[in-house]
Design an enzyme around this catalytic site. Structure first.
Site, PDB file in Angstrom:
ATOM      1  N   LEU A 111       8.369  22.550   3.097  1.00 41.21           N
ATOM      2  CA  LEU A 111       7.107  21.814   3.256  1.00 41.21           C
ATOM      3  C   LEU A 111       7.311  20.437   3.887  1.00 41.21           C
ATOM      4  CD1 LEU A 111       5.306  22.714  -0.133  1.00 41.21           C
ATOM      5  CD2 LEU A 111       5.175  23.915   2.046  1.00 41.21           C
ATOM      6  N   PHE A 156       9.084  28.343  25.882  1.00 38.67           N
ATOM      7  CA  PHE A 156       8.608  27.291  26.772  1.00 38.67           C
ATOM      8  C   PHE A 156       7.628  26.423  25.960  1.00 38.67           C
ATOM      9  CE2 PHE A 156      10.776  27.619  30.842  1.00 38.67           C
ATOM     10  CZ  PHE A 156      11.689  28.584  30.468  1.00 38.67           C
ATOM     11  N   ASN A 157       6.416  26.149  26.381  1.00 37.66           N
ATOM     12  CA  ASN A 157       5.590  25.211  25.603  1.00 37.66           C
ATOM     13  C   ASN A 157       4.514  25.945  24.800  1.00 37.66           C
ATOM     14  OD1 ASN A 157       6.940  23.589  27.687  1.00 37.66           O
ATOM     15  ND2 ASN A 157       5.673  21.924  26.920  1.00 37.66           N
ATOM     16  N   TYR A 201      17.781  16.324  19.376  1.00 33.69           N
ATOM     17  CA  TYR A 201      17.049  17.568  19.090  1.00 33.69           C
ATOM     18  C   TYR A 201      17.480  18.668  20.056  1.00 33.69           C
ATOM     19  CZ  TYR A 201      13.542  21.178  19.308  1.00 33.69           C
ATOM     20  OH  TYR A 201      12.940  22.407  19.350  1.00 33.69           O
ATOM     21  N   LYS A 256      19.681  22.521  19.640  1.00 29.89           N
ATOM     22  CA  LYS A 256      19.337  23.874  20.111  1.00 29.89           C
ATOM     23  C   LYS A 256      20.517  24.471  20.864  1.00 29.89           C
ATOM     24  CE  LYS A 256      15.617  24.141  18.041  1.00 29.89           C
ATOM     25  NZ  LYS A 256      15.455  25.094  16.953  1.00 29.89           N
ATOM     26  N   SER A 308      14.976  26.925  22.821  1.00 30.55           N
ATOM     27  CA  SER A 308      13.960  26.185  23.568  1.00 30.55           C
ATOM     28  C   SER A 308      14.341  26.087  25.040  1.00 30.55           C
ATOM     29  CB  SER A 308      13.870  24.775  22.967  1.00 30.55           C
ATOM     30  OG  SER A 308      13.138  23.921  23.795  1.00 30.55           O
TER      31      SER A 308
HETATM   32  P1  NAD Z   1       7.138  23.316  12.642  1.00 33.40           P
HETATM   33  O1  NAD Z   1       7.645  21.984  12.262  1.00 33.40           O
HETATM   34  O2  NAD Z   1       5.673  23.532  12.661  1.00 33.40           O
HETATM   35  O3  NAD Z   1       7.796  24.436  11.714  1.00 33.40           O
HETATM   36  C1  NAD Z   1       9.086  24.308  11.157  1.00 33.40           C
HETATM   37  C2  NAD Z   1       8.972  24.582   9.665  1.00 33.40           C
HETATM   38  O4  NAD Z   1      10.267  24.497   9.088  1.00 33.40           O
HETATM   39  C3  NAD Z   1       8.089  23.556   8.945  1.00 33.40           C
HETATM   40  O5  NAD Z   1       7.128  24.256   8.173  1.00 33.40           O
HETATM   41  C4  NAD Z   1       9.059  22.767   8.063  1.00 33.40           C
HETATM   42  O6  NAD Z   1       8.460  22.369   6.844  1.00 33.40           O
HETATM   43  C5  NAD Z   1      10.183  23.791   7.846  1.00 33.40           C
HETATM   44  N1  NAD Z   1      11.513  23.205   7.605  1.00 33.40           N
HETATM   45  C6  NAD Z   1      12.123  22.209   8.307  1.00 33.40           C
HETATM   46  N2  NAD Z   1      13.326  21.944   7.760  1.00 33.40           N
HETATM   47  C7  NAD Z   1      13.493  22.798   6.706  1.00 33.40           C
HETATM   48  C8  NAD Z   1      14.524  23.011   5.752  1.00 33.40           C
HETATM   49  N3  NAD Z   1      15.641  22.274   5.731  1.00 33.40           N
HETATM   50  N4  NAD Z   1      14.356  23.985   4.825  1.00 33.40           N
HETATM   51  C9  NAD Z   1      13.232  24.733   4.813  1.00 33.40           C
HETATM   52  N5  NAD Z   1      12.215  24.554   5.673  1.00 33.40           N
HETATM   53  C10 NAD Z   1      12.355  23.608   6.615  1.00 33.40           C
HETATM   54  O7  NAD Z   1       7.774  23.675  14.063  1.00 33.40           O
HETATM   55  P2  NAD Z   1       7.386  24.836  15.078  1.00 33.40           P
HETATM   56  O8  NAD Z   1       6.696  24.228  16.226  1.00 33.40           O
HETATM   57  O9  NAD Z   1       6.764  25.959  14.348  1.00 33.40           O
HETATM   58  O10 NAD Z   1       8.839  25.235  15.578  1.00 33.40           O
HETATM   59  C11 NAD Z   1       9.560  26.308  14.990  1.00 33.40           C
HETATM   60  C12 NAD Z   1      10.915  26.413  15.637  1.00 33.40           C
HETATM   61  O11 NAD Z   1      10.754  26.605  17.043  1.00 33.40           O
HETATM   62  C13 NAD Z   1      11.807  25.193  15.487  1.00 33.40           C
HETATM   63  O12 NAD Z   1      13.133  25.621  15.340  1.00 33.40           O
HETATM   64  C14 NAD Z   1      11.626  24.464  16.804  1.00 33.40           C
HETATM   65  O13 NAD Z   1      12.744  23.674  17.108  1.00 33.40           O
HETATM   66  C15 NAD Z   1      11.493  25.624  17.752  1.00 33.40           C
HETATM   67  N6  NAD Z   1      10.779  25.305  18.994  1.00 33.40           N
HETATM   68  C16 NAD Z   1       9.544  24.751  18.921  1.00 33.40           C
HETATM   69  C17 NAD Z   1       8.861  24.429  20.092  1.00 33.40           C
HETATM   70  C18 NAD Z   1       7.512  23.754  20.047  1.00 33.40           C
HETATM   71  O14 NAD Z   1       7.113  23.173  21.049  1.00 33.40           O
HETATM   72  N7  NAD Z   1       6.764  23.835  18.969  1.00 33.40           N
HETATM   73  C19 NAD Z   1       9.437  24.721  21.327  1.00 33.40           C
HETATM   74  C20 NAD Z   1      10.705  25.315  21.360  1.00 33.40           C
HETATM   75  C21 NAD Z   1      11.371  25.607  20.175  1.00 33.40           C
HETATM   76  C1  WQD Z   2       3.970  18.307  28.194  1.00 29.58           C
HETATM   77  C2  WQD Z   2       3.581  17.481  29.410  1.00 29.58           C
HETATM   78  C3  WQD Z   2       4.246  15.165  29.265  1.00 29.58           C
HETATM   79  C4  WQD Z   2       1.691  14.050  25.926  1.00 29.58           C
HETATM   80  C5  WQD Z   2       8.475  19.081  24.287  1.00 29.58           C
HETATM   81  C6  WQD Z   2       9.932  19.052  23.925  1.00 29.58           C
HETATM   82  C7  WQD Z   2      10.559  20.387  24.135  1.00 29.58           C
HETATM   83  C8  WQD Z   2       9.778  21.501  23.423  1.00 29.58           C
HETATM   84  C9  WQD Z   2       8.305  21.400  23.660  1.00 29.58           C
HETATM   85  C10 WQD Z   2      10.839  22.048  21.357  1.00 29.58           C
HETATM   86  C11 WQD Z   2       4.682  16.513  29.853  1.00 29.58           C
HETATM   87  C12 WQD Z   2       2.741  15.300  29.298  1.00 29.58           C
HETATM   88  C13 WQD Z   2       2.324  14.771  26.930  1.00 29.58           C
HETATM   89  C14 WQD Z   2       0.772  13.033  26.290  1.00 29.58           C
HETATM   90  C15 WQD Z   2       1.168  13.534  28.610  1.00 29.58           C
HETATM   91  N1  WQD Z   2       9.940  21.444  22.010  1.00 29.58           N
HETATM   92  N2  WQD Z   2       2.067  14.514  28.240  1.00 29.58           N
HETATM   93  N3  WQD Z   2       0.538  12.821  27.631  1.00 29.58           N
HETATM   94  O1  WQD Z   2       7.741  17.388  26.859  1.00 29.58           O
HETATM   95  O2  WQD Z   2       7.401  19.695  27.873  1.00 29.58           O
HETATM   96  O3  WQD Z   2       8.373  19.494  25.644  1.00 29.58           O
HETATM   97  O4  WQD Z   2       7.839  20.075  23.466  1.00 29.58           O
HETATM   98  O5  WQD Z   2      11.815  22.621  21.676  1.00 29.58           O
HETATM   99  O6  WQD Z   2      11.864  20.310  23.659  1.00 29.58           O
HETATM  100  O7  WQD Z   2      10.586  18.078  24.737  1.00 29.58           O
HETATM  101  O8  WQD Z   2       5.986  18.996  25.933  1.00 29.58           O
HETATM  102  O9  WQD Z   2       3.679  18.737  25.142  1.00 29.58           O
HETATM  103  O10 WQD Z   2       5.271  16.782  24.919  1.00 29.58           O
HETATM  104  O11 WQD Z   2       4.472  17.439  27.184  1.00 29.58           O
HETATM  105  O12 WQD Z   2       0.927  13.310  29.792  1.00 29.58           O
HETATM  106  O13 WQD Z   2       0.201  12.344  25.446  1.00 29.58           O
HETATM  107  O14 WQD Z   2       2.456  16.659  29.052  1.00 29.58           O
HETATM  108  O15 WQD Z   2       4.670  14.072  30.002  1.00 29.58           O
HETATM  109  O16 WQD Z   2       4.637  16.445  31.250  1.00 29.58           O
HETATM  110  P1  WQD Z   2       7.409  18.795  26.677  1.00 29.58           P
HETATM  111  P2  WQD Z   2       4.815  17.963  25.693  1.00 29.58           P
END
Ligand code: NAD
Ligand code: WQD
Length: 339
Positions: free
Chosen positions: A33, A178-179, A150, A154, A125
């Site tokens: 949480l 991706f995003n 971060y 990964k 990621s």
């Molecule tokens: P999120 O923060 O919404 O979900 C992660 C969950 O893990 C949370 O509910 C948090 O409470 C739980 N958590 C964190 N540390 C913990 C621990 N030590 N023990 C138990 N629970 C723990 O994030 P998300 O966006 O759902 O991302 C999920 C995964 O995908 C992550 O590994 C993230 O790095 C990866 N990822 C996310 C994105 C993105 O843009 N959201 C993009 C690429 C990769």
């Molecule tokens: C998207 C675009 C910003 C906010 C990040 C992490 C990446 C991955 C996904 C986990 C960019 C622009 C954003 C704002 C803006 N996470 N932007 N104004 O940077 O592609 O990726 O999240 O693995 O590791 O780096 O995603 O949604 O932050 O940005 O103009 O207030 O929107 O500059 O071009 P990003 P983002």
């Protein structure tokens, strides 16, 4: 078939829990949480009609993880989402990120290697590619030195999974997201950023909902058609479904290698201004925004080549950018009581 979803109350984990339950998997969620709330359990239950098993547990705690796996000897597979994910915070607090993202992974793999067979899916990621030279990005593109702790976790996570799978009974799939954006179409679950959102889409929906004055567009001097940066925004439900097919592949022993890697994106790049225009269209609201300087560490362009996931997993993103943005807006309106 019992599947452990770590971080299953988070953004991507909760949507994946729904898709797994829809396909008849028994889902066990572990989450500490730290970035989620118990309400998410209710959302999952409401959508699927089934309450997943839930344990609040910090995966950094080795003894607790060991005890958990002893009590759940029948878990066939693990989808490991739990991690800390804020890029900026990781620069400020690198040890928190290395400790959480690496220790939790190691603790789980230590338990899985005791099993005669185990399937493991790791949340990676597109950040591992940095600014790739060629678009769209294939899985064969070289990885670049991470721009943040971060991002480094990964890359380290992928290395750990590769090294461990080589010498154990663990088969794994690395999914490079991706995003991810959007929310479940029911608006029962969605993204819940704590504090000021760092990501584009939650910032847009919060601005439209009146929580933020205006969106800052980080740079319009990029070498792209409209000058703003380009990303591959994928609907979180499509992303969740990719986990289900990846898991099925491992459970059916169809994987060709001990570790397989797939990009999970739409294959289409959208600029920040295109996202704003699409959002204005689906919401019917004008979005206040201003152009400011580039954000440090941002790349110009990233979108996926998804041929491998299409061919091998039989998976393709189904939703459009507009559908994904509409779902994000529906969710924002619901949590702000605007509907
Ligand atoms: P999120 O923060 O919404 O979900 C992660 C969950 O893990 C949370 O509910 C948090 O409470 C739980 N958590 C964190 N540390 C913990 C621990 N030590 N023990 C138990 N629970 C723990 O994030 P998300 O966006 O759902 O991302 C999920 C995964 O995908 C992550 O590994 C993230 O790095 C990866 N990822 C996310 C994105 C993105 O843009 N959201 C993009 C690429 C990769
Ligand atoms: C998207 C675009 C910003 C906010 C990040 C992490 C990446 C991955 C996904 C986990 C960019 C622009 C954003 C704002 C803006 N996470 N932007 N104004 O940077 O592609 O990726 O999240 O693995 O590791 O780096 O995603 O949604 O932050 O940005 O103009 O207030 O929107 O500059 O071009 P990003 P983002």
């Amino acid at each position: 078939m019992k599947v452990l979803v770590t971080g299953g109350l988070g953004f991507i984990g909760s949507h994946t829990a729904v898709e797994l339950q829809n396909k008849g998997f028994e889902v066990v969620i572990v989450d500490d949480l730290s970035n989620s709330s118990l309400n998410v359990l209710e959302g999952i239950t409401k959508i699927t009609g089934v309450a997943p098993v839930f344990e609040q547990l910090d995966l950094r705690e080795k003894a607790l993880v060991e005890d958990f796996f002893k009590r759940h000897a029948d878990i066939a597979a693990v989808i490991h989402f739990a991690a800390s994910k804020a890029v900026g915070e990781s620069v400020e607090k690198p040890l928190l990120y290395y400790e959480n993202n690496v220790t939790s992974l190691v603790n789980i793999l230590k338990e899985l290697q005791k099993r005669p067979r185990a399937s493991f899916i790791f949340s990676s990621s597109c950040t591992v590619y940095g600014q790739a030279e060629k678009m769209p990005i294939t899985e064969a593109a070289p990885l670049q030195k991470a721009l943040s702790p971060y991002g480094n976790t990964k890359q380290i996570g992928e290395d750990i999974v590769n090294d461990v799978a080589k010498v154990t009974n663990i088969s794994a799939i690395l999914l490079r997201y991706f995003n991810p954006i959007g929310a479940h179409p029911s608006a029962e679950i969605g993204e819940l950023p704590i504090g000021v959102p760092q990501n584009l889409v939650p910032f847009i929906t919060q601005t439209a909902a009146g929580l933020r004055e205006s969106l800052s567009v980080y740079g319009n001097d990029y070498p792209t058609p409209d000058g703003t940066a380009i990303r591959d925004y994928i609907h979180v439900v499509d992303l969740a479904k990719a986990h289900v097919v990846a898991l099925q592949r491992l459970l059916d022993h169809k994987n060709q290698e001990k570790v397989e890697t797939f990009n999970v994106g739409t294959g289409t790049g959208s600029s920040v201004l295109e996202v704003i225009t699409a959002f204005e269209k689906v919401s019917g609201r004008k979005l206040p925004y201003k152009i400011v300087g580039r954000r440090e560490g941002d790349i110009t362009i990233a979108y996926a080549n998804t041929d491998k996931a299409n061919a091998v997993l039989g998976w393709k993103a189904a939703s459009t950018l507009e559908e994904a943005l509409a779902s994000a807006w529906k969710w924002e309106q619901k949590i702000r009581n605007l509907q």
